[in-house]
Motif scaffolding. Structure first.
Motif, PDB file in Angstrom:
ATOM      1  N   PHE A  29      -1.597  -3.217   4.175  1.00  0.00           N
ATOM      2  CA  PHE A  29      -0.511  -4.107   3.407  1.00  0.00           C
ATOM      3  C   PHE A  29       0.727  -3.781   3.749  1.00  0.00           C
ATOM      4  O   PHE A  29       1.346  -2.873   4.496  1.00  0.00           O
ATOM      5  N   ASN A  30       1.816  -4.741   3.301  1.00  0.00           N
ATOM      6  CA  ASN A  30       3.186  -4.422   3.614  1.00  0.00           C
ATOM      7  C   ASN A  30       3.624  -3.286   3.037  1.00  0.00           C
ATOM      8  O   ASN A  30       3.320  -2.879   1.808  1.00  0.00           O
ATOM      9  N   ALA A  31       4.712  -2.612   3.708  1.00  0.00           N
ATOM     10  CA  ALA A  31       5.046  -1.396   3.090  1.00  0.00           C
ATOM     11  C   ALA A  31       5.733  -1.523   1.574  1.00  0.00           C
ATOM     12  O   ALA A  31       5.882  -0.813   0.779  1.00  0.00           O
ATOM     13  N   ALA A  32       6.372  -2.622   1.367  1.00  0.00           N
ATOM     14  CA  ALA A  32       7.234  -2.852   0.100  1.00  0.00           C
ATOM     15  C   ALA A  32       6.258  -3.003  -1.001  1.00  0.00           C
ATOM     16  O   ALA A  32       6.518  -2.809  -2.307  1.00  0.00           O
ATOM     17  N   ASN A  33       4.929  -3.260  -0.650  1.00  0.00           N
ATOM     18  CA  ASN A  33       3.718  -3.312  -1.734  1.00  0.00           C
ATOM     19  C   ASN A  33       2.846  -2.150  -1.863  1.00  0.00           C
ATOM     20  O   ASN A  33       1.738  -2.199  -2.284  1.00  0.00           O
TER      21      ASN A  33
END
Length: 345
Positions: A312-316
């Motif tokens: 997943f994206n790091a922000a999530n």
């Protein structure tokens, strides 16, 4: 002679407190010297022996209140304590002083200083401004020392003094809380609102030192210290177009799916045909919700026959793995095992 002077001082104090009670009940303009005399059991003439008129009583009340507050504030500001402790002490001391003479300080809160003669009014306003300035200086010092968040110092002092100045209007010495307890509660709430929130240390990937050695400019991204540029945009764009580029993905969130139902489970999450993803390869795709809307873009890797990995994206990284089971619906627990793997620092 000394005894006579002491008696006069005591009587003057009695008159001031009596006037404060009457003023706080009826207001300055609606009160009379006759009512003050009746409150004290004195004659009006005996009151005029100590003050020239009703406005002089108001002036003496204001002056006495401000002198006590300023003396207390000066002692606190002279301490070697940090600004947040000084501010707490000023707030607690204000409540203690006001709680011990509620009627007197309720007169100050009424802001009847406009009823004073010009010279006396100017003197009282100057004392009031001096007291307020003490709060401003303390807050400014806290900001300069990194203890308080940068803010509008004038407005911050108004917030604190505005809260404190209403205490005489509701404080009851026979209430469930003592003035000391109330002072601590006010100090907790008012000082806490100014304190700087400690910055969370940024996380680093295992390649952090390698990035630094190659001259990377590091920036914050989703709580991680990541490289954003090495030698410049033009040179790096040409390198990617004519050769290749490498991106550090070790900060990204990962979820492992194991078991005979893993592929079935993932097929409910992504629109891609996972049957075409061979062992050792991956598929760039999207994570969808129950209505088919896109939640996030992800990469799904087929690591082994019954082992899949979703990135997943790091922000999530905190919320996406937790919401995966709810998106996919129920799967028998013996046929699927979901684990998340945090990146190492």
């Amino acid at each position: 002679m000394a005894k006579q002077s002491e008696r006069r001082k005591v009587r003057r104090e009695q008159i001031l407190h009596g006037a404060a009670k009457v003023f706080s009940r009826k207001g300055f303009h609606a009160s009379t010297v006759d009512e003050i005399a009746k409150e004290l059991g004195l004659t009006k003439a005996s009151i005029y022996y100590y003050v020239s008129d009703k406005s002089d009583l108001l002036y003496q009340l204001y002056k006495r209140a401000m002198e006590v507050l300023l003396e207390s504030q000066a002692e606190i500001l002279a301490r070697p304590d940090p600004p947040d402790q000084k501010l707490r002490a000023m707030i607690e001391e204000y409540v203690r002083i006001v709680g011990g003479a509620t009627a007197m300080y309720s007169v100050v809160v009424l802001r009847e200083h406009h009823a004073l003669p010009p010279r006396k009014r100017k003197e009282i306003i100057s004392m009031r401004d001096q007291y307020e300035q003490g709060f401003r200086e303390c807050i400014q010092q806290g900001i300069e020392q990194g203890i308080f968040e940068p803010t509008d110092v004038k407005m911050a002092s108004y917030v604190i003094l505005g809260a404190l100045n209403w205490i005489p209007s509701w404080y009851n010495p026979r209430g469930s809380l003592s003035k000391e307890e109330i002072g601590r509660m006010f100090a907790d709430q008012l000082v806490r609102g100014l304190l700087r929130t400690p910055a969370k240390p940024m996380k680093r990937t295992a390649l952090y030192e390698a990035h630094k050695r190659t001259g990377a400019r590091m920036v914050e991204f989703a709580g991680w210290e990541m490289p954003v540029q090495y030698r410049g945009i033009i040179e790096e764009t040409r390198a990617v177009r004519h050769a290749w580029g490498i991106f550090d993905v070790s900060h990204m969130a990962r979820a492992h799916f194991r078991g005979e139902a893993a592929a079935q489970f993932l097929s409910r999450l992504v629109p891609s045909d996972l049957s075409k993803v061979a062992h050792g390869t991956g598929q760039y795709t999207v994570l969808t919700n129950e209505r088919g809307g896109v939640v996030d873009d992800v990469i799904v890797y087929h690591l082994a026959p019954d082992h899949w990995l979703m990135v997943f994206n790091a922000a999530n990284r905190e919320k996406r793995p937790r919401m995966v089971p709810a998106l996919a619906g129920r799967v028998h627990p013996t046929r699927l095992r979901l684990t998340t793997r945090p990146s190492r620092r």
